[in-house]
Design a protein around this motif. Structure first.
Motif, PDB file in Angstrom:
ATOM      1  N   ASP A  70       9.905   0.152  14.136  1.00  0.00           N
ATOM      2  CA  ASP A  70       8.592   0.331  14.738  1.00  0.00           C
ATOM      3  C   ASP A  70       7.581  -0.527  13.977  1.00  0.00           C
ATOM      4  O   ASP A  70       7.621  -0.593  12.752  1.00  0.00           O
ATOM      5  CB  ASP A  70       8.185   1.807  14.663  1.00  0.00           C
ATOM      6  N   PRO A  71       6.662  -1.214  14.674  1.00  0.00           N
ATOM      7  CA  PRO A  71       5.701  -2.073  13.973  1.00  0.00           C
ATOM      8  C   PRO A  71       4.896  -1.351  12.898  1.00  0.00           C
ATOM      9  O   PRO A  71       4.503  -1.956  11.905  1.00  0.00           O
ATOM     10  CB  PRO A  71       4.784  -2.569  15.107  1.00  0.00           C
ATOM     11  N   SER A  72       4.654  -0.052  13.073  1.00  0.00           N
ATOM     12  CA  SER A  72       3.886   0.698  12.078  1.00  0.00           C
ATOM     13  C   SER A  72       4.666   0.957  10.799  1.00  0.00           C
ATOM     14  O   SER A  72       4.092   1.186   9.742  1.00  0.00           O
ATOM     15  CB  SER A  72       3.451   2.043  12.660  1.00  0.00           C
ATOM     16  N   ARG A  73       6.000   0.936  10.910  1.00  0.00           N
ATOM     17  CA  ARG A  73       6.879   1.292   9.782  1.00  0.00           C
ATOM     18  C   ARG A  73       6.490   2.640   9.175  1.00  0.00           C
ATOM     19  O   ARG A  73       6.586   2.857   7.970  1.00  0.00           O
ATOM     20  CB  ARG A  73       6.891   0.196   8.726  1.00  0.00           C
ATOM     21  N   ALA A  74       6.095   3.553  10.013  1.00  0.00           N
ATOM     22  CA  ALA A  74       5.714   4.887   9.548  1.00  0.00           C
ATOM     23  C   ALA A  74       6.959   5.714   9.254  1.00  0.00           C
ATOM     24  O   ALA A  74       8.005   5.563   9.901  1.00  0.00           O
ATOM     25  CB  ALA A  74       4.856   5.582  10.602  1.00  0.00           C
ATOM     26  N   ARG A  76      21.177   4.797  15.551  1.00  0.00           N
ATOM     27  CA  ARG A  76      19.712   4.880  15.541  1.00  0.00           C
ATOM     28  C   ARG A  76      19.343   5.961  14.532  1.00  0.00           C
ATOM     29  O   ARG A  76      19.747   7.120  14.666  1.00  0.00           O
ATOM     30  CB  ARG A  76      19.202   5.240  16.929  1.00  0.00           C
ATOM     31  N   VAL A  77      18.588   5.587  13.506  1.00  0.00           N
ATOM     32  CA  VAL A  77      18.301   6.506  12.406  1.00  0.00           C
ATOM     33  C   VAL A  77      16.808   6.514  12.114  1.00  0.00           C
ATOM     34  O   VAL A  77      16.086   5.565  12.446  1.00  0.00           O
ATOM     35  CB  VAL A  77      19.081   6.105  11.129  1.00  0.00           C
ATOM     36  N   PRO A  78      16.303   7.572  11.465  1.00  0.00           N
ATOM     37  CA  PRO A  78      14.887   7.605  11.075  1.00  0.00           C
ATOM     38  C   PRO A  78      14.638   6.748   9.842  1.00  0.00           C
ATOM     39  O   PRO A  78      15.530   6.560   9.008  1.00  0.00           O
ATOM     40  CB  PRO A  78      14.639   9.087  10.786  1.00  0.00           C
ATOM     41  N   LEU A  79      13.428   6.241   9.740  1.00  0.00           N
ATOM     42  CA  LEU A  79      13.028   5.470   8.561  1.00  0.00           C
ATOM     43  C   LEU A  79      12.636   6.427   7.443  1.00  0.00           C
ATOM     44  O   LEU A  79      11.828   7.337   7.645  1.00  0.00           O
ATOM     45  CB  LEU A  79      11.848   4.566   8.914  1.00  0.00           C
ATOM     46  N   VAL A  80      13.219   6.215   6.272  1.00  0.00           N
ATOM     47  CA  VAL A  80      12.901   7.013   5.087  1.00  0.00           C
ATOM     48  C   VAL A  80      12.427   6.050   4.006  1.00  0.00           C
ATOM     49  O   VAL A  80      13.152   5.140   3.614  1.00  0.00           O
ATOM     50  CB  VAL A  80      14.125   7.813   4.599  1.00  0.00           C
ATOM     51  N   HIS A  81      11.201   6.238   3.514  1.00  0.00           N
ATOM     52  CA  HIS A  81      10.626   5.289   2.563  1.00  0.00           C
ATOM     53  C   HIS A  81      11.152   5.473   1.152  1.00  0.00           C
ATOM     54  O   HIS A  81      11.251   4.516   0.378  1.00  0.00           O
ATOM     55  CB  HIS A  81       9.102   5.406   2.559  1.00  0.00           C
ATOM     56  N   SER A  82      11.468   6.688   0.754  1.00  0.00           N
ATOM     57  CA  SER A  82      11.960   6.915  -0.605  1.00  0.00           C
ATOM     58  C   SER A  82      13.025   7.994  -0.575  1.00  0.00           C
ATOM     59  O   SER A  82      13.016   8.887   0.275  1.00  0.00           O
ATOM     60  CB  SER A  82      10.816   7.330  -1.536  1.00  0.00           C
ATOM     61  N   GLY A  83      13.952   7.890  -1.522  1.00  0.00           N
ATOM     62  CA  GLY A  83      15.047   8.853  -1.574  1.00  0.00           C
ATOM     63  C   GLY A  83      16.149   8.502  -0.597  1.00  0.00           C
ATOM     64  O   GLY A  83      16.056   7.542   0.173  1.00  0.00           O
ATOM     65  N   ALA A 138       0.802  -1.222   0.000  1.00  0.00           N
ATOM     66  CA  ALA A 138       0.000   0.000   0.000  1.00  0.00           C
ATOM     67  C   ALA A 138       0.837   1.274   0.000  1.00  0.00           C
ATOM     68  O   ALA A 138       0.332   2.350  -0.317  1.00  0.00           O
ATOM     69  CB  ALA A 138      -0.939   0.009   1.216  1.00  0.00           C
ATOM     70  N   GLY A 139       2.114   1.161   0.374  1.00  0.00           N
ATOM     71  CA  GLY A 139       2.952   2.358   0.422  1.00  0.00           C
ATOM     72  C   GLY A 139       2.717   3.214   1.644  1.00  0.00           C
ATOM     73  O   GLY A 139       3.135   4.373   1.690  1.00  0.00           O
ATOM     74  N   MET A 140       2.019   2.666   2.644  1.00  0.00           N
ATOM     75  CA  MET A 140       1.796   3.378   3.904  1.00  0.00           C
ATOM     76  C   MET A 140       1.588   2.351   4.999  1.00  0.00           C
ATOM     77  O   MET A 140       1.190   1.209   4.719  1.00  0.00           O
ATOM     78  CB  MET A 140       0.567   4.303   3.808  1.00  0.00           C
ATOM     79  N   PRO A 141       1.838   2.703   6.260  1.00  0.00           N
ATOM     80  CA  PRO A 141       1.590   1.760   7.351  1.00  0.00           C
ATOM     81  C   PRO A 141       0.108   1.442   7.482  1.00  0.00           C
ATOM     82  O   PRO A 141      -0.759   2.254   7.135  1.00  0.00           O
ATOM     83  CB  PRO A 141       2.106   2.506   8.584  1.00  0.00           C
TER      84      PRO A 141
END
Length: 288
Positions: free
Chosen positions: A190-194, A144-151, A44-47
């Motif tokens: 994170d379980p949400s993968r947000a 410890r880094v933030p999740l980035v979905h693209s780029g 879906a491309g979103m949590p």
């Protein structure tokens, strides 16, 4: 798998004005909660949590415009404890507060219902193998880094640049098993993968040996791994591999993802335009 996933989407629609138990959604989809979240996010491309929130605010928005109920009644129906919390969430999605939307009949944003279908293109084969590995350790440098979905993920880029070539060469000598050499490892997502949630990122090696003093160590228990390989333009080939694993391989094979680190081994061409990549994902066979 996709049929059951769509059944869980129907369950969400019936429960938008009630608490939604992700464990129950996983039961309907006949899979684990972990795999459901992973699969949904990839397809879906979103949590999953974000989709549920947006569907609720879509339906709530329609009721704000057409019903005579108070805004607080609508807010409570869709899980908000106060009118203020509802107004903040409503404005974040629709760009306008619920009161203003009701007075002006403003145009609102709509999150469509999702239905999943498998499209088989047949233009290429996916190279994979399933490996049973004994317990091993991830040993190396950790951030410890933030999740980035693209780029690009600038936090990871800065972290790797700061390690230094000498330290990397010393690390690579510790590698004693597949996947060989220095690898990128992601764990404790994170379980949400947000977007913006944090994860543990390792620039590390896979080893059964002792870790040097000061090294970060992640013990990994024995288990099965699906190993996918690709070659092509960077970074597109790697990004396409991730996409294809979750949109084509998992729906077509009797495996599901299980908790554990995700490992990526990448070797770049001299001009940095091409990549050979090997993606290791922890899996287990679906039951039944």
């Amino acid at each position: 798998m996709l049929e059951r996933l769509n059944q869980s989407m129907e369950h969400i629609e019936r429960q938008l004005d009630q608490p939604i138990d992700v464990a129950e959604l996983a039961r309907i989809a006949a899979t684990s909660e972990y795999h459901l979240r992973r699969m949904f996010s990839a397809l879906a491309g979103m949590p999953l949590s974000e989709y549920i929130r947006r569907r609720r605010l879509t339906v709530a928005g329609a009721e704000v415009l057409v019903r005579d109920e108070s805004l607080l009644e609508i807010a409570v129906r869709y899980g908000y404890g106060s009118g203020e919390a509802f107004a903040r969430a409503f404005r974040a999605m629709h760009g306008v507060g619920p009161g203003e939307a009701r007075r002006s009949g403003a145009a609102l944003v709509s999150q469509p219902r999702l239905t999943f279908r498998l499209t088989v293109e047949g233009s290429s084969s996916m190279l994979y193998r399933v490996v049973d590995k004994p317990a091993f350790s991830v040993v190396g440098f950790k951030a410890r880094v933030p999740l980035v979905h693209s780029g690009p993920n600038q936090a990871i880029i800065d972290f790797v640049r700061g390690i230094g070539s000498q330290a990397m060469e010393g690390l690579e000598k510790l590698s004693d098993q597949e996947p060989q050499g220095v690898v990128a490892v992601c764990d404790d997502l994170d379980p949400s993968r947000a977007e913006g949630t944090e994860l543990d990122y390792y620039q590390a090696v896979i080893t059964s040996g002792a870790a040097p003093e000061g090294a970060a160590v992640l013990p990994v228990p024995a288990g099965s791994w699906a190993v996918f390989t690709t070659s092509g333009p960077a970074p597109q080939a790697i990004q396409n591999l991730w996409r294809d694993v979750f949109t084509q391989w998992f729906p077509s094979n009797p495996y599901r993802s299980r908790p554990g680190p995700e490992i990526l081994r990448t070797r770049m061409s001299p001009d940095q335009t091409e990549a050979d990549a090997e993606l290791w994902l922890p899996v287990e066979r679906e039951q039944g």
